[in-house]
Design a protein around this motif. Structure first.
Motif, PDB file in Angstrom:
ATOM      1  N   SER A   1       0.849  -1.189   0.000  1.00 36.77           N
ATOM      2  CA  SER A   1       0.000   0.000   0.000  1.00 36.77           C
ATOM      3  C   SER A   1       0.878   1.230   0.000  1.00 36.77           C
ATOM      4  CB  SER A   1      -0.898   0.027   1.239  1.00 36.77           C
ATOM      5  OG  SER A   1      -1.560   1.279   1.370  1.00 36.77           O
TER       6      SER A   1
ATOM      7  N   SER B   1      -5.667   4.582  -3.254  1.00 40.60           N
ATOM      8  CA  SER B   1      -7.103   4.328  -3.160  1.00 40.60           C
ATOM      9  C   SER B   1      -7.582   3.589  -4.409  1.00 40.60           C
ATOM     10  CB  SER B   1      -7.863   5.647  -3.009  1.00 40.60           C
ATOM     11  OG  SER B   1      -7.491   6.288  -1.806  1.00 40.60           O
ATOM     12  N   THR B   2      -8.245   2.462  -4.191  1.00 42.49           N
ATOM     13  CA  THR B   2      -8.691   1.586  -5.271  1.00 42.49           C
ATOM     14  C   THR B   2     -10.135   1.185  -5.002  1.00 42.49           C
ATOM     15  OG1 THR B   2      -6.420   0.749  -5.471  1.00 42.49           O
ATOM     16  CG2 THR B   2      -8.150  -0.533  -6.541  1.00 42.49           C
TER      17      THR B   2
ATOM     18  N   THR C   1     -12.414  -0.955  -4.206  1.00 44.22           N
ATOM     19  CA  THR C   1     -12.623  -2.283  -3.638  1.00 44.22           C
ATOM     20  C   THR C   1     -13.570  -2.165  -2.444  1.00 44.22           C
ATOM     21  OG1 THR C   1     -10.778  -2.060  -2.089  1.00 44.22           O
ATOM     22  CG2 THR C   1     -10.268  -2.957  -4.274  1.00 44.22           C
TER      23      THR C   1
ATOM     24  N   GLN D   1     -11.974  -0.165   0.312  1.00 49.23           N
ATOM     25  CA  GLN D   1     -12.069   1.273   0.123  1.00 49.23           C
ATOM     26  C   GLN D   1     -13.461   1.774   0.472  1.00 49.23           C
ATOM     27  OE1 GLN D   1      -9.660   3.641  -0.991  1.00 49.23           O
ATOM     28  NE2 GLN D   1     -11.260   5.055  -0.379  1.00 49.23           N
ATOM     29  N   ARG D   2     -14.478   1.106  -0.043  1.00 50.44           N
ATOM     30  CA  ARG D   2     -15.852   1.545   0.201  1.00 50.44           C
ATOM     31  C   ARG D   2     -16.221   1.464   1.679  1.00 50.44           C
ATOM     32  NH1 ARG D   2     -16.311  -1.348  -4.807  1.00 50.44           N
ATOM     33  NH2 ARG D   2     -16.939   0.051  -6.526  1.00 50.44           N
TER      34      ARG D   2
ATOM     35  N   TRP E   1     -15.920   4.714   3.447  1.00 51.37           N
ATOM     36  CA  TRP E   1     -16.730   5.824   2.955  1.00 51.37           C
ATOM     37  C   TRP E   1     -18.011   5.988   3.753  1.00 51.37           C
ATOM     38  CZ3 TRP E   1     -16.463   4.956  -3.082  1.00 51.37           C
ATOM     39  CH2 TRP E   1     -15.164   5.238  -3.507  1.00 51.37           C
TER      40      TRP E   1
ATOM     41  N   ALA F   1     -16.074   9.422  -2.865  1.00 48.07           N
ATOM     42  CA  ALA F   1     -15.052   9.272  -3.899  1.00 48.07           C
ATOM     43  C   ALA F   1     -14.452  10.619  -4.261  1.00 48.07           C
ATOM     44  CB  ALA F   1     -15.662   8.610  -5.132  1.00 48.07           C
TER      45      ALA F   1
ATOM     46  N   VAL G   1     -11.913  11.676  -1.718  1.00 46.01           N
ATOM     47  CA  VAL G   1     -10.626  10.988  -1.860  1.00 46.01           C
ATOM     48  C   VAL G   1      -9.804  11.639  -2.966  1.00 46.01           C
ATOM     49  CG1 VAL G   1      -9.530   8.819  -2.542  1.00 46.01           C
ATOM     50  CG2 VAL G   1     -11.461   8.797  -0.958  1.00 46.01           C
TER      51      VAL G   1
ATOM     52  N   ILE H   1      -9.871   7.468  -8.967  1.00 48.86           N
ATOM     53  CA  ILE H   1      -9.546   6.359  -8.076  1.00 48.86           C
ATOM     54  C   ILE H   1      -9.222   5.148  -8.931  1.00 48.86           C
ATOM     55  CG2 ILE H   1     -10.451   4.833  -6.277  1.00 48.86           C
ATOM     56  CD1 ILE H   1     -12.156   7.137  -5.299  1.00 48.86           C
TER      57      ILE H   1
ATOM     58  N   ASP I   1      -0.670   4.755  -7.624  1.00 49.46           N
ATOM     59  CA  ASP I   1      -1.584   5.552  -6.798  1.00 49.46           C
ATOM     60  C   ASP I   1      -1.984   6.872  -7.446  1.00 49.46           C
ATOM     61  OD1 ASP I   1       0.707   7.077  -6.534  1.00 49.46           O
ATOM     62  OD2 ASP I   1       0.710   7.106  -4.341  1.00 49.46           O
TER      63      ASP I   1
END
Length: 262
Positions: free
Chosen positions: A142, A187-188, A190, A193-194, A197, A206, A209, A226, A255
């Motif tokens: 990461s 941030s991806t 996935t 990530q969600r 949020w 989003a 970010v 993203i 990234d």
């Protein structure tokens, strides 16, 4: 040889393959001709991949925190499917909270998967690859491993440890023809990530970010988007291919410039 067949004849192990980046890695490797042992702690996602790619994907349940289980599966795989040419460590968890509120259990669980799991898998496969004089190991880390993040101390520290472990392993096995690299996503899109949020407001989350947040000392994403899991998977596929034959101990940030490569 075209990229579509550049991994033909090779066998890959992918952990955390049931969803997100791990699933995308399986798709990318299969598209390039590899056979894949897709593993995950829960069976549904990898079982679906095996049904989709009946001739190229084998699904197995695996807890990477269990050293004996990892060693057993690698040994079984090499005796039944053939020698492993590629290993991709994707399995990971995120426990986000301020350090003052971080429990012993959350800290231990994060390192058990993100660091110990990488050690268990990489040790097992590198022993065998070294004996054969070839192989490629990629750890998905990461960008948080290279820049401080609020409320992510355990995750960032575990990923930083995984990066340095992979580099040290790469140094040890380089003379035996085994390459070890890391891919560090930002941030991806996935589930992980969600999960960070605000519920019900994905678009605003989003945007936040991408734009960044000065109150948490976090820059935005200069490329203005993203990442999709396939962006990370393509980087992995490159690093395990012969196009990257002279690359080892490298940490590839994917990234969008978010860390300004700090």
């Amino acid at each position: 040889m075209s990229q579509e067949r550049e991994l033909a004849g090779r066998l890959a192990l992918v952990t955390g393959a049931g969803r997100g980046i791990g699933e995308a890695v399986v798709h990318a490797l299969v598209a390039r001709g590899a056979r894949v042992l897709a593993t995950d702690l829960t069976p549904d996602g990898v079982a679906a991949l095996a049904r989709t790619y009946e001739d190229q994907v084998t699904a197995r349940t695996l807890d990477v925190t269990d050293s004996a289980a990892v060693e057993g599966l690698v040994a079984e795989t090499e005796s039944t499917l053939g020698p492993l040419d590629i290993a991709v460590n994707v399995a990971g968890i995120l426990r986000g909270s301020p350090v003052a509120d971080l429990s012993d259990e959350e800290w231990a669980a994060t390192f058990a998967v993100n660091t110990h799991g990488v050690f268990h898998v990489s040790r097992s496969v590198s022993r065998r690859m070294s004996g054969r004089g070839s192989g490629s190991i990629v750890t998905v880390a990461s960008n948080a491993a290279g820049i401080p993040r609020t409320n992510m101390a355990a995750y960032a520290a575990s990923k930083a440890a995984a990066v340095m472990f992979t580099k040290c392993l790469g140094l040890e096995v380089a003379s035996r023809g085994v390459r070890c690299n890391t891919v560090s996503p930002g941030s991806t899109l996935t589930d992980m990530q969600r999960g960070m949020w605000t519920a019900g407001d994905e678009e605003a989350s989003a945007r936040g970010v991408i734009e960044g947040d000065p109150t948490t000392y976090r820059t935005g994403i200069p490329l203005g988007r993203i990442a999709d899991p396939s962006d990370i998977a393509d980087a992995v596929a490159f690093l395990v291919s012969d196009r990257a034959r002279h690359i080892t101990m490298h940490d590839l940030y994917v990234d969008g410039g978010a860390t300004l490569r700090a």
